[in-house]
Write a protein that holds these residues in place. Structure first.
Motif, short mmCIF file in Angstrom:
data_model
loop_
_atom_site.label_atom_id
_atom_site.label_comp_id
_atom_site.label_asym_id
_atom_site.label_seq_id
_atom_site.Cartn_x
_atom_site.Cartn_y
_atom_site.Cartn_z
N MET A 211 0.83 -1.20 0.00
CA MET A 211 0.00 0.00 0.00
C MET A 211 0.87 1.26 0.00
O MET A 211 0.56 2.24 -0.70
N ASP A 212 1.99 1.25 0.73
CA ASP A 212 2.89 2.40 0.74
C ASP A 212 3.47 2.64 -0.65
O ASP A 212 3.52 3.78 -1.15
N GLN A 213 3.92 1.55 -1.29
CA GLN A 213 4.47 1.67 -2.64
C GLN A 213 3.40 2.16 -3.62
O GLN A 213 3.65 3.01 -4.49
N LEU A 214 2.21 1.61 -3.47
CA LEU A 214 1.12 2.01 -4.35
C LEU A 214 0.77 3.47 -4.17
O LEU A 214 0.52 4.20 -5.14
N LYS A 215 0.83 3.94 -2.94
CA LYS A 215 0.53 5.36 -2.68
C LYS A 215 1.60 6.24 -3.29
O LYS A 215 1.32 7.30 -3.90
N ASP A 216 2.87 5.83 -3.15
CA ASP A 216 3.94 6.60 -3.78
C ASP A 216 3.75 6.65 -5.29
O ASP A 216 3.91 7.71 -5.93
N GLY A 217 3.43 5.50 -5.90
CA GLY A 217 3.21 5.46 -7.35
C GLY A 217 2.04 6.32 -7.77
O GLY A 217 2.09 7.01 -8.80
N SER A 218 0.96 6.30 -6.97
CA SER A 218 -0.21 7.10 -7.33
C SER A 218 0.09 8.59 -7.22
O SER A 218 -0.41 9.40 -8.01
N SER A 219 0.91 8.94 -6.25
CA SER A 219 1.29 10.36 -6.12
C SER A 219 2.10 10.79 -7.34
O SER A 219 1.89 11.88 -7.90
N THR A 220 3.07 9.94 -7.75
CA THR A 220 3.87 10.24 -8.94
C THR A 220 3.00 10.33 -10.17
O THR A 220 3.13 11.23 -11.01
N LEU A 221 2.04 9.39 -10.29
CA LEU A 221 1.12 9.39 -11.43
C LEU A 221 0.27 10.65 -11.43
O LEU A 221 0.08 11.28 -12.48
N ALA A 222 -0.20 11.06 -10.29
CA ALA A 222 -1.04 12.27 -10.22
C ALA A 222 -0.23 13.49 -10.64
O ALA A 222 -0.73 14.39 -11.35
N ALA A 223 1.05 13.55 -10.20
CA ALA A 223 1.89 14.69 -10.58
C ALA A 223 2.13 14.70 -12.10
O ALA A 223 2.07 15.76 -12.76
N GLY A 224 2.40 13.50 -12.68
CA GLY A 224 2.64 13.40 -14.11
C GLY A 224 1.42 13.77 -14.92
O GLY A 224 1.50 14.51 -15.91
N THR A 225 0.26 13.27 -14.54
CA THR A 225 -0.97 13.59 -15.27
C THR A 225 -1.31 15.06 -15.13
O THR A 225 -1.86 15.68 -16.04
N GLY A 226 -0.95 15.66 -13.99
CA GLY A 226 -1.18 17.10 -13.83
C GLY A 226 -0.34 17.92 -14.79
O GLY A 226 -0.82 18.87 -15.45
N GLU A 227 0.93 17.54 -14.90
CA GLU A 227 1.82 18.24 -15.83
C GLU A 227 1.38 18.02 -17.27
O GLU A 227 1.36 18.96 -18.09
N LEU A 228 1.00 16.75 -17.59
CA LEU A 228 0.51 16.45 -18.94
C LEU A 228 -0.73 17.25 -19.26
O LEU A 228 -0.87 17.79 -20.38
N ASN A 229 -1.61 17.36 -18.33
CA ASN A 229 -2.85 18.11 -18.55
C ASN A 229 -2.55 19.58 -18.82
O ASN A 229 -3.17 20.22 -19.68
N THR A 230 -1.55 20.11 -18.09
CA THR A 230 -1.17 21.52 -18.30
C THR A 230 -0.65 21.73 -19.72
O THR A 230 -1.01 22.71 -20.40
N GLN A 231 0.16 20.78 -20.16
CA GLN A 231 0.73 20.91 -21.50
C GLN A 231 -0.32 20.68 -22.58
O GLN A 231 -0.35 21.39 -23.59
N VAL A 232 -1.18 19.72 -22.34
CA VAL A 232 -2.19 19.40 -23.35
C VAL A 232 -3.18 20.53 -23.49
O VAL A 232 -3.72 20.78 -24.59
N GLN A 233 -3.41 21.28 -22.42
CA GLN A 233 -4.35 22.39 -22.51
C GLN A 233 -3.88 23.44 -23.53
O GLN A 233 -4.68 24.18 -24.10
N GLN A 234 -2.52 23.49 -23.76
CA GLN A 234 -2.01 24.44 -24.72
C GLN A 234 -2.38 24.08 -26.15
O GLN A 234 -2.29 24.92 -27.06
N LEU A 235 -2.71 22.80 -26.38
CA LEU A 235 -3.08 22.37 -27.74
C LEU A 235 -4.36 23.04 -28.22
O LEU A 235 -4.66 23.01 -29.41
N SER A 236 -5.12 23.57 -27.29
CA SER A 236 -6.35 24.26 -27.72
C SER A 236 -6.01 25.46 -28.61
O SER A 236 -6.79 25.84 -29.49
#
Length: 637
Positions: A211-236
């Motif tokens: 569960m600790d490892q999964l939480k760390d991975g989910s936090s990393t995933l959330a940070a990555g998807t946040g950055e991706l979303n910021t960049q993808v928003q520029q495609l508009s």
């Protein structure tokens, strides 16, 4: 004067004069038998002849089905009642039984209702009820017959209740034993559950690490998807720019097409002109005119210049214009036509942007959820530990419970059902080996008969001899002169009564001699009481007083019912009643007991005898003087 001075013979001598008087003496001795021997003989043992009582039996039971088997408890009860020959059961319909009890054909009725078997087997289900036996009595057929019927039904109820209860309990025990098998399986399942919870507890540390490892991975995933979303928003912006570029490209393509169309006319003119020049050159060559070769070359050169130079068909400028037109058209197509590959891709960018946004939201929710799960993980660990403890305790308890569930064979189960259905067996003991209704009432009836015998004697005999009183005989002697003759008759009554009851009726006293002596003492006491009443009050009032005394003694003696079951006044008079002690003494001799009740009774009876004789002496003394009231009594003697 010698003892013969007691004028016993004088009083009895007058009954020797005729046969009728002698028969009178015999009748006086035998009359008490009507109240003792006759009563005892008539009611000697009525409870032993209940088989002569006609009783209606109604079996309305419809039976019941339990576990696929039909049960007819009513038929079993009826058969059991028929096997008991103490009651004359007559099986009839419900209507016949009701009418028969009303008109006296049957003394009472017993009915097994329609749901009797259903009620008997209900103990094995969820809606248990008692099975009922319905009885119908009618006191108009005789109150004692109702009492006998109620006593019989108590025995029937006990017997039937024990039998039916045993069957009902057996049905339950079958279920219990079946439940024991199910509990064994449940215990095995509880053991498997305990093993599983144990393994779960063992794996919980790994779960925590994961569960600790999964939480760390989910936090990393959330940070990555946040950055991706910021960049993808520029495609508009790309989508908006492409739309504007498409519009400009369409306009450019239209302008280029218009330009190339207009320049194409020039190219056509140059091409047509070149063709005409070449035609002219061919015509000149065909003329083969001298000096025309140069002209022809110039003409053909000019035609070539028109074709290759400027906007000629074969000029590079014409080719560039065509490529420009094609390029502008292709650019307009890609930027503005939705079916174009580039424009189709750009049009799908909003979906991509939205999807990335949702992906970012999901990643954040996943991270939040895993954070909450991680926070709740200690609680899960504690719960799993408690579950493991509970599963192990459940397994242990069920294992212990299985050990307490019996593993009976069929015979043991039936025996246990019989014991549980009737857990109490009455072990009754009577200190008297053999007794009967008549035997139990004999002390009372003999006492009653002896007192009545005294009343009857003084219907004939005079209590005091007036000649002796007039002659100046002492009061005590005068009283004894009147008492001794009737005492002899009373003794004869007692002896005859005891002889007839023991020899003819069937009374079997444990102490015959003692029983006889007590009966003789009771006869002396009761004749003395009658003698005192008649002597003191006179013949008429004395006999009335004796009857009143008899009535009071009968109801307060406890000879039939225990005085504790009667009203308070009777219970209060009971200790002062001479018949109480007469009954007690006769019972002691009848059943062979010799406790303090016997000696108390003998003392009271002797004391009563003495008091009665003293009253008779007082009456004799009072009769020495005459008065107008004695000469002319209010009530005749």
């Amino acid at each position: 004067m010698p003892i013969a001075g007691f004028h016993v013979a004088n009083e009895l001598r007058r009954f020797k004069r005729a046969r009728l008087t002698r028969l009178t003496i015999i009748a006086l001795i035998l009359i008490p038998l009507l109240y003792s021997a006759l009563y005892l003989w008539a009611f000697w043992n009525p409870l032993n002849k209940t088989d002569a009582l006609p009783v209606a039996l109604v079996n309305s039971d419809q039976g019941a089905e339990l576990n696929g088997e039909e049960t007819r408890a009513g038929d079993q009860v009826v058969q059991g009642l028929r096997d008991n020959d103490q009651i004359n059961w007559t099986e009839v319909s419900s209507e016949e039984a009701e009418q028969g009890v009303k008109d006296g054909k049957y003394y009472f009725s017993l009915e097994l209702p329609e749901n009797f078997s259903e009620a008997v087997t209900s103990a094995a289900g969820t809606d248990a009820e008692k099975a009922r036996l319905i009885t119908h009595y009618n006191d108009a057929n005789g109150y004692l017959s109702t009492i006998i019927g109620e006593n019989v039904m108590r025995e029937v109820l006990n017997t039937v209740g024990t039998t039916i209860s045993a069957e009902a309990v057996d049905k339950v025990l079958v279920g219990v034993l079946d439940a024991g098998d199910g509990m064994s399986q449940a215990a095995d399942g509880a053991g498997q559950l305990a093993d599983g919870t144990g393994q779960l507890v063992d794996q919980l540390p790994q779960l925590t690490d994961g569960m600790d490892q999964l939480k760390d991975g989910s936090s990393t995933l959330a940070a990555g998807t946040g950055e991706l979303n910021t960049q993808v928003q520029q495609l508009s912006q790309l989508v908006d720019g492409t739309q504007r570029l498409g519009d400009g490209a369409s306009e450019l393509s239209a302008g280029v097409s218009q330009l190339t169309g207009q320049l194409g006319q020039v190219t056509t003119v140059q091409g047509d002109s070149a063709s005409k020049l070449r035609g002219y050159a061919e015509q000149l060559r065909s003329l083969n005119l001298p000096g025309t070769a140069g002209i022809i070359s110039q003409v053909e050169g000019t035609a070539s210049s028109l074709e290759t130079e400027g906007l000629g068909p074969q000029s590079s400028t014409a080719s560039d214009l065509q490529r420009l037109d094609d390029g502008a058209s292709q650019l307009a197509y890609q930027l503005s036509d939705p079916s174009a590959e580039y424009r189709a891709g750009v049009d799908r960018l909003p979906q991509l942007i939205d999807g990335v946004g949702r992906l970012d939201d999901g990643a954040k929710q996943l991270d939040d959820g895993l954070g909450q799960a991680q926070a709740q993980l200690p609680t899960l660990v504690d719960g799993a530990s408690q579950l493991d403890d509970g599963a192990n305790e459940l397994h242990d308890r069920m294992t212990d419970g299985i050990k307490q569930i019996p593993t009976w064979n069929e015979g043991q189960r039936v025996q246990a059902a019989t014991t549980i259905g009737g857990p109490v067996a009455l072990a009754s003991q009577d200190d008297v080996e053999v007794s009967s209704f008549g035997t139990g009432l004999s002390p009372f009836f003999i006492s009653l008969a002896l007192f009545i015998g005294g009343i009857v004697i003084f219907q004939i005999f005079k209590p005091l001899q007036q000649r002796a009183i007039a002659a100046g005989v002492g009061s005590l002697r005068a009283a004894f002169d009147g008492y001794l003759p009737v005492a002899l008759l009373a003794l004869c009554q007692a002896l005859v009564m005891v002889a007839v009851c023991t020899l003819a009726v069937g009374l079997r006293p444990a102490n015959v001699l003692g029983f006889t002596l007590v009966a003789m003492l009771v006869s002396l006491v009761f004749i003395a009481m009658n003698h005192a009443l008649v002597s003191l009050l006179g013949s008429g009032p004395g006999r009335v007083g004796a009857l009143i005394t008899l009535m009071v003694m009968m109801v307060t003696s406890g000879g039939i019912y225990p005085v504790q079951t009667q009203n308070g006044l009777i219970e209060a008079l009971h200790p002062f009643n001479p018949m109480t002690y007469a009954v007690n003494a006769l019972r002691q001799m009848l059943y062979g007991f010799h406790d303090e009740r016997l000696w108390t009774a003998l003392i009271v009876l002797v004391a009563t005898l003495v008091v009665a004789l003293l009253i008779s002496t007082l009456a004799a003394r009072m009769q020495r003087s005459w008065s107008m009231k004695r000469l002319h009594p209010v009530l005749p003697n």
